[in-house]
Scaffold this motif. Structure first.
Motif, PDB file in Angstrom:
ATOM      1  N   GLU A 160       0.735  -1.322  -0.083  1.00 38.32           N
ATOM      2  CA  GLU A 160      -0.075  -0.052   0.120  1.00 38.32           C
ATOM      3  C   GLU A 160       0.815   1.156   0.086  1.00 38.32           C
ATOM      4  OE1 GLU A 160      -2.579  -0.215   3.316  1.00 38.32           O
ATOM      5  OE2 GLU A 160      -3.905  -1.893   2.557  1.00 38.32           O
ATOM      6  N   LEU A 161       1.896   1.263   0.781  1.00 38.65           N
ATOM      7  CA  LEU A 161       2.826   2.382   0.927  1.00 38.65           C
ATOM      8  C   LEU A 161       3.502   2.527  -0.622  1.00 38.65           C
ATOM      9  CD1 LEU A 161       4.103   1.993   4.524  1.00 38.65           C
ATOM     10  CD2 LEU A 161       2.184   3.499   3.675  1.00 38.65           C
ATOM     11  N   ALA A 162       3.996   1.537  -1.076  1.00 45.52           N
ATOM     12  CA  ALA A 162       4.479   1.533  -2.235  1.00 45.52           C
ATOM     13  C   ALA A 162       3.713   2.166  -3.461  1.00 45.52           C
ATOM     14  CB  ALA A 162       5.211   0.431  -2.698  1.00 45.52           C
ATOM     15  N   ALA A 163       2.492   1.739  -3.365  1.00 43.45           N
ATOM     16  CA  ALA A 163       1.517   2.268  -4.264  1.00 43.45           C
ATOM     17  C   ALA A 163       1.206   3.820  -4.022  1.00 43.45           C
ATOM     18  CB  ALA A 163       0.263   1.513  -4.237  1.00 43.45           C
ATOM     19  N   GLU A 164       1.341   4.198  -2.969  1.00 44.50           N
ATOM     20  CA  GLU A 164       1.201   5.426  -2.780  1.00 44.50           C
ATOM     21  C   GLU A 164       2.393   6.387  -2.870  1.00 44.50           C
ATOM     22  OE1 GLU A 164      -0.908   6.292   0.990  1.00 44.50           O
ATOM     23  OE2 GLU A 164      -1.869   4.356   0.793  1.00 44.50           O
ATOM     24  N   ARG A 165       3.484   5.655  -3.440  1.00 43.23           N
ATOM     25  CA  ARG A 165       4.715   6.447  -3.488  1.00 43.23           C
ATOM     26  C   ARG A 165       5.299   7.051  -2.161  1.00 43.23           C
ATOM     27  NH1 ARG A 165       6.170   6.594  -8.794  1.00 43.23           N
ATOM     28  NH2 ARG A 165       7.647   8.280  -8.486  1.00 43.23           N
ATOM     29  N   LEU A 166       5.280   6.246  -1.223  1.00 45.05           N
ATOM     30  CA  LEU A 166       5.642   6.928   0.177  1.00 45.05           C
ATOM     31  C   LEU A 166       7.137   6.141   0.533  1.00 45.05           C
ATOM     32  CD1 LEU A 166       2.483   6.941   2.325  1.00 45.05           C
ATOM     33  CD2 LEU A 166       3.867   8.922   1.209  1.00 45.05           C
ATOM     34  N   GLY A 167       7.892   6.690   0.991  1.00 42.50           N
ATOM     35  CA  GLY A 167       9.375   6.101   1.341  1.00 42.50           C
ATOM     36  C   GLY A 167       9.258   5.299   2.390  1.00 42.50           C
ATOM     37  N   VAL A 168       9.699   4.114   2.219  1.00 44.91           N
ATOM     38  CA  VAL A 168       9.867   3.058   3.403  1.00 44.91           C
ATOM     39  C   VAL A 168      11.161   2.623   3.567  1.00 44.91           C
ATOM     40  CG1 VAL A 168       9.016   1.090   4.203  1.00 44.91           C
ATOM     41  CG2 VAL A 168       7.330   2.598   3.413  1.00 44.91           C
ATOM     42  N   THR A 169      11.919   2.523   4.712  1.00 40.19           N
ATOM     43  CA  THR A 169      13.122   1.917   4.565  1.00 40.19           C
ATOM     44  C   THR A 169      13.124   0.956   6.132  1.00 40.19           C
ATOM     45  OG1 THR A 169      14.450   3.670   3.735  1.00 40.19           O
ATOM     46  CG2 THR A 169      15.636   2.302   5.096  1.00 40.19           C
ATOM     47  N   LEU A 170      13.178  -0.274   5.870  1.00 37.62           N
ATOM     48  CA  LEU A 170      13.629  -1.251   6.972  1.00 37.62           C
ATOM     49  C   LEU A 170      14.816  -1.441   7.296  1.00 37.62           C
ATOM     50  CD1 LEU A 170      11.386  -4.341   5.537  1.00 37.62           C
ATOM     51  CD2 LEU A 170      10.643  -2.298   6.814  1.00 37.62           C
ATOM     52  N   LEU A 171      15.184  -1.238   8.440  1.00 36.14           N
ATOM     53  CA  LEU A 171      16.532  -1.092   9.256  1.00 36.14           C
ATOM     54  C   LEU A 171      16.744  -2.217  10.000  1.00 36.14           C
ATOM     55  CD1 LEU A 171      16.379   2.543  10.488  1.00 36.14           C
ATOM     56  CD2 LEU A 171      17.233   1.724   8.241  1.00 36.14           C
ATOM     57  N   ASN A 172      18.172  -2.925   9.972  1.00 36.59           N
ATOM     58  CA  ASN A 172      18.400  -4.124  10.730  1.00 36.59           C
ATOM     59  C   ASN A 172      17.851  -5.375  10.466  1.00 36.59           C
ATOM     60  OD1 ASN A 172      20.366  -2.503  12.049  1.00 36.59           O
ATOM     61  ND2 ASN A 172      18.792  -1.635  13.210  1.00 36.59           N
ATOM     62  N   VAL A 173      17.813  -5.561   9.069  1.00 40.02           N
ATOM     63  CA  VAL A 173      16.727  -6.772   8.789  1.00 40.02           C
ATOM     64  C   VAL A 173      17.358  -8.178   8.829  1.00 40.02           C
ATOM     65  CG1 VAL A 173      15.511  -4.844   6.958  1.00 40.02           C
ATOM     66  CG2 VAL A 173      17.386  -6.549   6.282  1.00 40.02           C
ATOM     67  N   GLN A 174      18.876  -8.069   8.895  1.00 37.33           N
ATOM     68  CA  GLN A 174      19.500  -9.225   8.677  1.00 37.33           C
ATOM     69  C   GLN A 174      19.122 -10.509   9.689  1.00 37.33           C
ATOM     70  OE1 GLN A 174      21.487 -10.108   5.779  1.00 37.33           O
ATOM     71  NE2 GLN A 174      20.655 -12.181   6.442  1.00 37.33           N
ATOM     72  N   SER A 175      18.949  -9.945  10.872  1.00 37.18           N
ATOM     73  CA  SER A 175      18.608 -10.766  11.887  1.00 37.18           C
ATOM     74  C   SER A 175      17.053 -11.551  11.813  1.00 37.18           C
ATOM     75  CB  SER A 175      18.699 -10.378  13.384  1.00 37.18           C
ATOM     76  OG  SER A 175      17.771  -9.226  13.496  1.00 37.18           O
ATOM     77  N   LEU A 176      16.153 -10.685  11.202  1.00 37.36           N
ATOM     78  CA  LEU A 176      14.929 -11.028  11.111  1.00 37.36           C
ATOM     79  C   LEU A 176      14.956 -12.392   9.798  1.00 37.36           C
ATOM     80  CD1 LEU A 176      11.814 -11.205  11.833  1.00 37.36           C
ATOM     81  CD2 LEU A 176      11.705  -9.128  10.434  1.00 37.36           C
ATOM     82  N   ALA A 177      15.632 -11.669   8.842  1.00 37.13           N
ATOM     83  CA  ALA A 177      15.845 -12.636   7.747  1.00 37.13           C
ATOM     84  C   ALA A 177      16.439 -14.105   8.108  1.00 37.13           C
ATOM     85  CB  ALA A 177      16.696 -11.945   6.662  1.00 37.13           C
ATOM     86  N   ASP A 178      17.123 -14.116   9.275  1.00 34.49           N
ATOM     87  CA  ASP A 178      17.726 -15.276   9.361  1.00 34.49           C
ATOM     88  C   ASP A 178      16.577 -16.192  10.048  1.00 34.49           C
ATOM     89  OD1 ASP A 178      20.185 -14.630   8.656  1.00 34.49           O
ATOM     90  OD2 ASP A 178      21.011 -14.121  10.509  1.00 34.49           O
ATOM     91  N   VAL A 179      15.741 -15.517  11.025  1.00 32.18           N
ATOM     92  CA  VAL A 179      14.618 -16.138  11.663  1.00 32.18           C
ATOM     93  C   VAL A 179      13.710 -16.697  10.654  1.00 32.18           C
ATOM     94  CG1 VAL A 179      12.724 -15.896  13.009  1.00 32.18           C
ATOM     95  CG2 VAL A 179      14.862 -14.700  13.656  1.00 32.18           C
ATOM     96  N   LEU A 180      13.260 -15.990   9.717  1.00 33.90           N
ATOM     97  CA  LEU A 180      12.122 -16.470   8.706  1.00 33.90           C
ATOM     98  C   LEU A 180      12.954 -17.579   7.760  1.00 33.90           C
ATOM     99  CD1 LEU A 180      10.574 -13.273   7.396  1.00 33.90           C
ATOM    100  CD2 LEU A 180       9.978 -15.022   9.202  1.00 33.90           C
ATOM    101  N   GLY A 181      14.286 -17.577   7.470  1.00 35.37           N
ATOM    102  CA  GLY A 181      14.749 -18.346   6.555  1.00 35.37           C
ATOM    103  C   GLY A 181      14.759 -19.815   7.223  1.00 35.37           C
ATOM    104  N   LYS A 182      14.697 -19.898   8.459  1.00 30.46           N
ATOM    105  CA  LYS A 182      14.722 -21.344   9.129  1.00 30.46           C
ATOM    106  C   LYS A 182      13.300 -21.804   8.999  1.00 30.46           C
ATOM    107  CE  LYS A 182      18.100 -19.957  12.609  1.00 30.46           C
ATOM    108  NZ  LYS A 182      18.371 -19.712  14.159  1.00 30.46           N
TER     109      LYS A 182
END
Length: 389
Positions: A206-228
């Motif tokens: 939704e935010l991308a469709a409205e051209r609103l800037g979004v930045t996710l910070l410090n994502v690597q640890s969460l990516a490791d959790v989901l990767g399992k």
């Protein structure tokens, strides 16, 4: 639409050979303030002699005259204020016999300097004088197009996120809409179930469709959790797979993304999302309201941009290499602000060589101040020059 800075001469038969030691058709021009300037050993006369009779000379109506040649040289040497004062004094507000090329130089110098009010005060005089649509305003000053950036608010997520976090995500969306963007720190998120991933993905979409800037910070640890939690060949938790792919894009981890995308395609028998680097532009970036984007450049064009200076300019060296295997060379100057006197002399020598090899050269989208200098240096005699709109 690009405008020719120099109008065509009517076709005429080739002149008879000139006496030895004289270029065919050459005439000694009246002396001007530019006559004593050093062309930095550009061998200008010999180059013109070689090109004479082989090219179609282009001129600008009544010519721009010595005063405007001087203004072009002043601008080329970085003396913008002096060039502007000279042009404003020489271009009359009403009437007068000043050619269109001189007017275009003045209007372009206003655009190059970001002088909007001065431009607006003279542009109607141009339209009345020449009975044609005037150039539109575009801020071509060095600061134009530089985005105004503010620091988007920072939101911290933590704990375990599920579908019950939808209200929390709605609050994040409201913050992003109020501020033009949002930064989300996910370093303290310990996990997200598949339903939570679905809610989160919908928010980001939704935010991308409205051209609103979004930045996710410090994502690597969460990516490791989901990767399992994702297993190749087991078509379950599709939103978790897609959320993980999105996190990898924010992390800039393309190799891992590509491997996971292949596994996703095999597991779910559908095309995965394509790679797109996310978070590269700061959230909340706003372009100035009067900024005019440059037209998309043709990949087959050679590009001049910024300011070209000095006889040993690297851009000109690349031009020679670029042209070596081409018969037609189109040089896009839409992003070129300035070329100095010495560099223009080197450019002339390069173009003379190309022209002697039977190559056709065009410089397009040239601002009028640079075009004035190209006329002084006779570059217009070995290449077709057209102004930017």
């Amino acid at each position: 639409m690009a405008l020719p800075f120099f109008g065509k001469k009517p076709a005429s038969p080739r002149p008879a050979p000139a006496p030895e030691g004289r270029v065919a058709g050459a005439e000694n021009p009246p002396p001007t303030e530019l006559s004593g300037l050093d062309f930095s050993a550009s061998d200008h006369g010999r180059g013109l002699a070689h090109a004479a009779g082989l090219v179609e000379v282009q001129e600008c109506g009544s010519g721009i005259g010595a005063t405007f040649e001087e203004a072009a040289v002043l601008y080329a040497n970085g003396n913008d204020d002096e060039a502007l004062a000279l042009l404003e004094a020489a271009v009359p507000s009403e009437g007068g016999a000043v050619g269109e090329g001189a007017w275009l130089m003045l209007l372009d110098l206003y655009r190059l300097g970001g002088h909007r009010q001065r431009f607006d005060s003279r542009v109607l005089d141009y339209a009345t004088r020449f009975e044609r649509s005037p150039p539109s305003w575009a801020d071509l000053s060095p600061n134009a197009g530089k985005a105004k950036v503010f620091q988007a608010p920072l939101v911290n997520l933590n704990g375990q996120l599920s579908a019950a976090a939808e209200k929390q995500f709605e609050q994040i969306a409201a913050i992003a809409r109020r501020n033009g963007g949002v930064r989300i720190d996910v370093s303290k998120v310990r996990g997200v179930d598949d339903a939570g991933c679905g809610v989160w993905r919908r928010l980001l979409a939704e935010l991308a469709a409205e051209r609103l800037g979004v930045t996710l910070l410090n994502v690597q640890s969460l990516a490791d959790v989901l990767g399992k939690r994702v297993v190749a060949g087991r078509a379950e938790e599709r939103d978790t797979w897609l959320m993980l792919l999105e996190l990898l894009q924010y992390a800039g981890d393309q190799p891992h993304f590509e491997d996971l995308a292949v596994a996703y395609a095999v597991t779910f028998e559908e095309s995965p999302p394509s790679w797109e680097r996310r978070g590269g532009v700061a959230p909340g970036t706003i372009a100035p309201a009067d900024a005019t984007p440059v037209a998309q450049l043709d990949p087959d064009d050679f590009v001049f941009e910024g300011e070209l200076t000095g006889a040993g300019n690297e851009t000109l060296k690349r031009l020679a290499a670029f042209a070596s295997e081409r018969r037609q060379i189109r040089i896009d100057c839409a992003r070129l602000r300035r070329i100095d006197f010495v560099c223009a002399g080197t450019l002339f020598n390069i173009l003379v060589t190309m022209q002697a090899q039977g190559k056709l050269i065009g410089l397009v989208n040239v601002n009028a101040m640079v075009a004035g200098l190209l006329r002084v240096m006779s570059v217009d005699q070995v290449a077709h020059v057209t102004l930017r709109p």
